[in-house]
Every structure is written in C-alpha cells, then in structure tokens.
Design an enzyme around this catalytic site. Structure first.
Site, PDB file in Angstrom:
ATOM      1  N   GLY A  78       0.436  -1.316  -0.578  1.00 30.87           N
ATOM      2  CA  GLY A  78       0.004  -0.284   0.129  1.00 30.87           C
ATOM      3  C   GLY A  78       0.614   1.412  -0.096  1.00 30.87           C
ATOM      4  N   GLN A  79       2.480   1.271  -0.123  1.00 29.72           N
ATOM      5  CA  GLN A  79       2.880   2.554   0.173  1.00 29.72           C
ATOM      6  C   GLN A  79       2.655   3.624  -0.832  1.00 29.72           C
ATOM      7  OE1 GLN A  79       4.444  -0.845   0.696  1.00 29.72           O
ATOM      8  NE2 GLN A  79       5.728  -0.532   2.235  1.00 29.72           N
ATOM      9  N   ASN A  80       2.422   4.561  -0.668  1.00 33.49           N
ATOM     10  CA  ASN A  80       2.507   5.102  -2.244  1.00 33.49           C
ATOM     11  C   ASN A  80       3.291   5.131  -3.241  1.00 33.49           C
ATOM     12  OD1 ASN A  80       1.195   7.176  -1.154  1.00 33.49           O
ATOM     13  ND2 ASN A  80       2.892   8.323  -0.950  1.00 33.49           N
TER      14      ASN A  80
END
Ligand SMILES: Nc1nc2c(ncn2[C@@H]2O[C@H](COP(=O)(O)OP(=O)(O)O)[C@@H](O)[C@H]2O)c(=O)[nH]1
Ligand SMILES: [Mg+2]
Length: 202
Positions: A78-80
C-alpha cells in the site's frame, strides 16, 4: 480413454478460481487480514503469528477454498510508490476488499482519496466491493457507523455494484469469515460479467 478419465477427474476436482484484491493504505492491516482469512478458512493452517508480519514489499498471495470456489487473494503493497501498480491488477480481479485502519483518524482522508481513485477505475466497474473498518479491537477507534458514511459518500462512483462496509479486527479474526462469505455470494452472482479464470490459461 486416458483423456476421458482425465477430463472427468478435472471436472470433479477443479474449482472455479476468482481473484480478490486486498487494497488499502500501508499499515491498514492487509497482510494481517490475509493471514486471518487463511487461518479461519483453511483446515490445519495455523498461520503466521501477527507479531511476525513485516511490511509487504511487492505482493503477498494466498488462496482459500470456500463454498465450492477458490479465491486467490492478492495483497498488494500500500505504500505510495506501489499504489500506481494497483491498476494493472484491476482487469484480472473479481472482487475488491478495501481495508481501512479505523484507529487512524489522521489518515482517513488519505485513505478515502485513494479509495475514490480506485473505484473510479473503468476496469473495476460492477465489481463487488467489501470495505472493512479494521482494528475494531482498539477502544478509541472509529466505529462502522462513523466509517460507513465516509466511504459511501461518492455513491455515483460505487454505482450498481454490491458494496458493503463491515467492522472487523484482523488481529483477533472477528468478522473475517462473515465478510468473505458475503463476498463469495457476490462473486458468484457477478460471474456472468466476470467469469472465473480458466486454469488452462495459467
Ligand atoms: N490492534 C490491531 N492491530 C492490527 C489489526 N490489523 C493489523 N494490525 C496491526 O497493524 C500493523 C500493520 O499491519 P499489516 O498487516 O502489516 O498492514 P499492511 O501494511 O496493510 O499489510 C501491524 O502492527 C498489525 O499488527 C487489528 O485488527 N487490530
Ligand atoms: Mg502488508
């Protein structure tokens, strides 16, 4: 003769396979949720202890057989910098589970922005959507009554698909199988639009 027997065998054991994407901000609880789902729905699977789960780099995959079908879960990081990859998986997916950290009020807007971007995707049109208000075991978290209106706000984007917001705790497992059972019914209903993946092609 061999091919006949083999064909029959395959018919008997082969399950329709569907792909479920698990999305949400980093730290929402996606990997913990996938482990909880596997633990709850797979016989003899004891799982990774929640304290041993580390930040997901890339992709975690898990499969669960439930109600006569096979679900392949794809837990995407889910990291940018990973969010831009989500789009590549939309076309292949049969359902979306979107996980919200109900205890993180500060990032609620960020989570909602990403959610809006995701459901606006043409490739996800009509795909069943389960929003999970996770971390309900934390006393001061937002309840489902608070989370629901936030994620139902853009109903024109959600459209005519099946959509549900449910409270869960991935950590304790509360609510995990109820959500999956609901999703399985939706996936089966929607199979005329998104048929199961043909295993021959894999
Ligand atoms: N209290 C609580 N903590 C949770 C829950 N689900 C996940 N966590 C914690 O939140 C952190 C991030 O979880 P993780 O599954 O790695 O999140 P991901 O980045 O979305 O995959 C970890 O410390 C988990 O133990 C939950 O239901 N309750
Ligand atoms: Mg993860």
């Amino acid at each position: 003769m061999y091919s006949l027997v083999y064909g029959f065998y395959k018919h008997m054991v082969q399950k329709d396979e569907f792909c479920v994407l698990i999305l949400g901000l980093d730290n929402a609880g996606k990997t913990t949720y996938l482990e909880a789902a596997k633990t709850k729905l797979t016989k003899n699977y004891s799982g990774i202890h929640p304290t041993k789960i580390t930040t997901t780099v890339g992709l975690n995959i898990g499969k669960v057989d439930v109600a006569g079908i096979r679900l392949n879960f794809w837990d995407l990081g889910g990291q940018n910098e990973l969010q831009s990859l989500w789009d590549k998986y939309y076309e292949e997916s049969h359902a979306i589970i979107y996980i919200v950290d109900s205890s993180d009020r500060e990032r609620m807007d960020e989570s909602k922005d990403i959610f809006d971007k995701m459901i606006a995707s043409e490739n996800l049109k009509g795909i069943p959507l389960l929003v999970l208000a996770n971390k309900q075991d934390i006393p001061e978290c937002m309840g489902v009554r608070e989370v629901k209106p936030i994620f139902n706000k853009n109903s024109h984007l959600i459209g005519k698909r099946d959509c549900m917001v449910m409270p869960i705790s991935a950590l304790t497992g509360d609510g995990v199988d109820e959500g999956i059972r609901w999703l399985v019914d939706c996936i089966k209903r929607n199979a005329y639009l998104r048929p199961p993946r043909n295993q021959e092609e894999m």
